[in-house]
Design a protein around this motif. Structure first.
Motif, PDB file in Angstrom:
ATOM      1  N   ALA A 214       0.817  -1.219   0.000  1.00  0.00           N
ATOM      2  CA  ALA A 214       0.000   0.000   0.000  1.00  0.00           C
ATOM      3  C   ALA A 214       0.847   1.264   0.000  1.00  0.00           C
ATOM      4  O   ALA A 214       0.311   2.360  -0.223  1.00  0.00           O
ATOM      5  N   PHE A 215       2.161   1.118   0.227  1.00  0.00           N
ATOM      6  CA  PHE A 215       2.996   2.287   0.507  1.00  0.00           C
ATOM      7  C   PHE A 215       4.305   2.200  -0.257  1.00  0.00           C
ATOM      8  O   PHE A 215       4.942   1.145  -0.294  1.00  0.00           O
ATOM      9  N   ASP A 216       4.714   3.319  -0.876  1.00  0.00           N
ATOM     10  CA  ASP A 216       5.978   3.394  -1.600  1.00  0.00           C
ATOM     11  C   ASP A 216       7.052   3.922  -0.655  1.00  0.00           C
ATOM     12  O   ASP A 216       7.188   5.132  -0.447  1.00  0.00           O
ATOM     13  N   ASN A 217       7.812   3.021  -0.073  1.00  0.00           N
ATOM     14  CA  ASN A 217       8.782   3.401   0.946  1.00  0.00           C
ATOM     15  C   ASN A 217       9.942   4.212   0.379  1.00  0.00           C
ATOM     16  O   ASN A 217      10.420   5.157   1.007  1.00  0.00           O
TER      17      ASN A 217
ATOM     18  N   HIS B   5       3.586  -0.488  14.065  1.00  0.00           N
ATOM     19  CA  HIS B   5       2.213  -0.048  13.805  1.00  0.00           C
ATOM     20  C   HIS B   5       2.098   0.511  12.384  1.00  0.00           C
ATOM     21  O   HIS B   5       1.202   0.151  11.630  1.00  0.00           O
ATOM     22  N   ALA B   6       3.033   1.394  12.030  1.00  0.00           N
ATOM     23  CA  ALA B   6       3.000   1.982  10.690  1.00  0.00           C
ATOM     24  C   ALA B   6       3.157   0.912   9.616  1.00  0.00           C
ATOM     25  O   ALA B   6       2.502   0.964   8.570  1.00  0.00           O
ATOM     26  N   SER B   7       4.014  -0.073   9.872  1.00  0.00           N
ATOM     27  CA  SER B   7       4.231  -1.116   8.862  1.00  0.00           C
ATOM     28  C   SER B   7       3.016  -2.032   8.728  1.00  0.00           C
ATOM     29  O   SER B   7       2.809  -2.628   7.675  1.00  0.00           O
TER      30      SER B   7
ATOM     31  N   ASN C  90       1.310  11.197   1.165  1.00  0.00           N
ATOM     32  CA  ASN C  90       1.596  11.371  -0.255  1.00  0.00           C
ATOM     33  C   ASN C  90       2.218  10.135  -0.891  1.00  0.00           C
ATOM     34  O   ASN C  90       2.448  10.120  -2.102  1.00  0.00           O
ATOM     35  N   CYS C  91       2.509   9.123  -0.075  1.00  0.00           N
ATOM     36  CA  CYS C  91       3.216   7.951  -0.585  1.00  0.00           C
ATOM     37  C   CYS C  91       2.371   6.679  -0.533  1.00  0.00           C
ATOM     38  O   CYS C  91       2.888   5.573  -0.720  1.00  0.00           O
ATOM     39  N   ILE C  92       1.061   6.828  -0.262  1.00  0.00           N
ATOM     40  CA  ILE C  92       0.149   5.690  -0.313  1.00  0.00           C
ATOM     41  C   ILE C  92      -0.183   5.406  -1.773  1.00  0.00           C
ATOM     42  O   ILE C  92      -0.696   6.278  -2.481  1.00  0.00           O
ATOM     43  N   VAL C  93       0.111   4.204  -2.229  1.00  0.00           N
ATOM     44  CA  VAL C  93      -0.069   3.869  -3.645  1.00  0.00           C
ATOM     45  C   VAL C  93      -1.260   2.934  -3.876  1.00  0.00           C
ATOM     46  O   VAL C  93      -1.673   2.729  -5.015  1.00  0.00           O
ATOM     47  N   ASP C  94      -1.801   2.360  -2.810  1.00  0.00           N
ATOM     48  CA  ASP C  94      -2.980   1.496  -2.933  1.00  0.00           C
ATOM     49  C   ASP C  94      -3.859   1.756  -1.718  1.00  0.00           C
ATOM     50  O   ASP C  94      -3.667   1.169  -0.649  1.00  0.00           O
ATOM     51  N   ASP C  95      -4.821   2.648  -1.894  1.00  0.00           N
ATOM     52  CA  ASP C  95      -5.662   3.067  -0.780  1.00  0.00           C
ATOM     53  C   ASP C  95      -6.466   1.898  -0.228  1.00  0.00           C
ATOM     54  O   ASP C  95      -6.646   1.778   0.991  1.00  0.00           O
ATOM     55  N   GLU C  96      -6.955   1.027  -1.090  1.00  0.00           N
ATOM     56  CA  GLU C  96      -7.783  -0.089  -0.645  1.00  0.00           C
ATOM     57  C   GLU C  96      -6.976  -1.045   0.229  1.00  0.00           C
ATOM     58  O   GLU C  96      -7.468  -1.551   1.245  1.00  0.00           O
ATOM     59  N   ALA C  97      -5.725  -1.282  -0.161  1.00  0.00           N
ATOM     60  CA  ALA C  97      -4.863  -2.152   0.643  1.00  0.00           C
ATOM     61  C   ALA C  97      -4.587  -1.542   2.007  1.00  0.00           C
ATOM     62  O   ALA C  97      -4.548  -2.242   3.026  1.00  0.00           O
ATOM     63  N   ALA C  98      -4.398  -0.219   2.048  1.00  0.00           N
ATOM     64  CA  ALA C  98      -4.183   0.466   3.330  1.00  0.00           C
ATOM     65  C   ALA C  98      -5.436   0.393   4.198  1.00  0.00           C
ATOM     66  O   ALA C  98      -5.347   0.204   5.416  1.00  0.00           O
ATOM     67  N   ARG C  99      -6.605   0.530   3.577  1.00  0.00           N
ATOM     68  CA  ARG C  99      -7.866   0.430   4.324  1.00  0.00           C
ATOM     69  C   ARG C  99      -8.019  -0.964   4.934  1.00  0.00           C
ATOM     70  O   ARG C  99      -8.362  -1.100   6.115  1.00  0.00           O
ATOM     71  N   ASP C 100      -7.778  -1.994   4.134  1.00  0.00           N
ATOM     72  CA  ASP C 100      -7.936  -3.370   4.619  1.00  0.00           C
ATOM     73  C   ASP C 100      -6.979  -3.655   5.777  1.00  0.00           C
ATOM     74  O   ASP C 100      -7.372  -4.251   6.798  1.00  0.00           O
ATOM     75  N   ALA C 101      -5.729  -3.249   5.616  1.00  0.00           N
ATOM     76  CA  ALA C 101      -4.731  -3.497   6.666  1.00  0.00           C
ATOM     77  C   ALA C 101      -5.089  -2.746   7.943  1.00  0.00           C
ATOM     78  O   ALA C 101      -4.917  -3.270   9.057  1.00  0.00           O
ATOM     79  N   SER C 102      -5.610  -1.541   7.805  1.00  0.00           N
ATOM     80  CA  SER C 102      -5.950  -0.732   8.976  1.00  0.00           C
ATOM     81  C   SER C 102      -7.167  -1.285   9.705  1.00  0.00           C
ATOM     82  O   SER C 102      -7.225  -1.255  10.944  1.00  0.00           O
TER      83      SER C 102
END
Length: 495
Positions: free
Chosen positions: A5-8, A43-45, A288-300
């Motif tokens: 979900a994130f471009d590190n 937590h962030a990861s 600004n570095c979230i590249v897949d919002d849906e994946a971030a939502r699911d993980a959260s």
């Protein structure tokens, strides 16, 4: 395998550039209050898959030539032997661990500041201990009327009584062993002293969460609320930013509540405030570095449920309040989620009901494996071995560890070491498996699957021992437990 979900890499580049720009906007001197964990930000990861736990550290390493670290610790926390619950060590020991960790990667630790110092005996002993090993220590004191009596605070009777911290780098990162250590007051005190010396130093705040440019009720931000439910942190729209710029951004209650006082302090020191809102003070670029919002939502969403189970566990152990559990329940309602989003929960509880004993389930993504308690193995150990068999495509009927290896370990535990539980914990099973792997090719194949367990969800029908939960944590697996002890009649539980 979780979706990224994130471009590190983009984050490291963008964040370091943004901080350098902020330094140059002042007299090439910036005091950066660093919130959260610099090391091991798991937590962030978890909520932003792709964010590496050491990302913030790597970002600072890109600025290494410009950075020095100041560690703030509250003297009364030393006196009370305050603990970092996640590490099980006192705040003063955490300061020593931080110094070693920073130095080991080449970051310069300039000094330690004891905040709210009042000649406390333990704090004084710690000051002397640091000075004996060559670490400069400065003293800051409690200021009557802080933070509301701005006139007194910005005076010789306020910040003027504090030691001036000698620094030599353009970027001074002020960090701490935990919350409530006085990082912000340390930064503001330095601004006052720098101004007296004719230097217009700057202040900024680095907090990964809440992410200011995501919606208020975005699961990533809700997961932060769940993680800080015991601190009563509440995400909210930044009213000052909305008024100043007509732009909706997210901050949290403590920064919004304190901002009018901070703005008055800035005005008293500088003649005007460089910031019009709490959002202005921040430098975080993670959103600004979230590249897949849906994946971030699911993980959260998964993280919110995990925090709910952790809060119930802490309540059972007397480490949390019912209000904390209820607050996370409310957050789950706001995110429109239930425990069902973690399939391993239902699988473990079903297995426990079928076997009338403790059970553990591990979600491997495309399948869920379970383990039950037996005479040889605890449920966690059985589930772990079953997961490795599944990943290695080894037939379930084939034993990975010979009873001739397990039984001597059991005798050692009970007869020589005085243990009451002969069953093997996960760490003992992994040691036994590694021994078997020297002669058994299938055991060797199973051992090679351990890295594939990273980010897998685990659930136990009972509260696990520190040993088993620690092994799952070291394998980077995400554990939840029911808030029930295996022995319901005992008052003291130590496994």
């Amino acid at each position: 395998m979780r979706k990224i979900a994130f471009d590190n890499d983009a984050y490291l580049k963008m964040q370091s550039q943004h901080i350098m720009e902020r330094i140059h906007s002042f007299d090439n001197k910036l005091y950066l209050e660093f919130g959260g964990k610099l090391f091991d930000d798991t937590h962030a990861s978890r909520v932003l898959p792709g964010f590496l736990p050491d990302s913030k550290l790597k970002m600072l390493l890109q600025l290494k030539e410009h950075v020095e670290i100041v560690i703030a610790i509250c003297a009364s926390d030393i006196e009370k032997n305050k603990l970092r619950r996640d590490l099980g060590i006192t705040y003063d020991d955490e300061v020593l661990r931080l110094i070693d960790s920073f130095r080991s990667v080449g970051l310069y630790v300039g000094s330690v500041v004891l905040t709210r110092y009042d000649k406390q005996a333990r704090a004084e002993a710690f000051r002397q201990r640091l000075q004996r090993v060559g670490v400069p220590v400065y003293l800051h004191y409690a200021i009557e009327g802080y933070p509301n009596d701005v006139k007194k605070i910005i005076s010789e009777q306020g910040f003027g009584i504090n030691d001036y911290i000698e620094t030599s780098k353009p970027l001074v990162v002020v960090t701490a062993p935990g919350p409530g250590s006085g990082k912000m007051a340390t930064c503001l005190s330095q601004l006052y002293h720098e101004h007296k010396r004719g230097i217009k130093a700057g202040y900024a705040k680095f907090e990964t969460f809440p992410i200011w440019n995501l919606p208020l009720k975005h699961p990533v931000n809700l997961a932060y609320e769940a993680a800080t439910a015991d601190l009563n942190d509440i995400n909210m729209i930044d009213p000052f930013h909305l008024e100043a710029y007509g732009e909706t951004t997210v901050n949290y209650n403590r920064d919004v509540e304190i901002f009018p006082v901070l703005k008055a302090m800035f005005t008293s020191i500088y003649g005007s405030s460089p910031y019009q809102s709490p959002t202005d003070m921040g430098v975080n670029m993670a959103g600004n570095c979230i590249v897949d919002d849906e994946a971030a939502r699911d993980a959260s969403k998964n993280e919110i449920v995990r925090r709910y189970y952790q809060a119930k566990l802490d309540l059972k152990r007397g480490r949390a309040s019912e209000e904390t559990v209820e607050k996370i329940q409310l957050i789950m309602s706001q995110a429109d989620i239930t425990e069902e989003i973690r399939p391993c929960i239902a699988a473990a509880n079903k297995r426990a009901e079928e076997t009338d004993g403790p059970a553990v389930a591990i979600d491997l993504g495309d399948t869920i494996v379970t383990g039950r308690t037996s005479e040889l193995l605890g449920a966690s150990s059985a589930a772990l071995l079953n997961a490795l068999k599944t990943l290695a495509k080894i037939d379930d009927s084939i034993p990975l560890i010979s009873p001739s290896i397990i039984e001597p370990i059991q005798r050692l535990k009970v007869n020589a070491l005085g243990g009451r539980n002969p069953r093997l914990h996960t760490d003992e099973v992994l040691i036994a498996l590694s021994i078997s792997a020297t002669t058994n090719p299938l055991s060797h194949l199973a051992m090679q699957q351990l890295s594939k367990l990273k980010d897998c969800d685990v659930h136990s029908s009972v509260i696990l021992s520190e040993v088993d939960s620690g092994v799952f944590r070291k394998l980077n697996m995400h554990l939840t437990c029911e808030d029930q002890y295996q022995s319901k009649s005992s008052l003291y539980h130590k496994f």
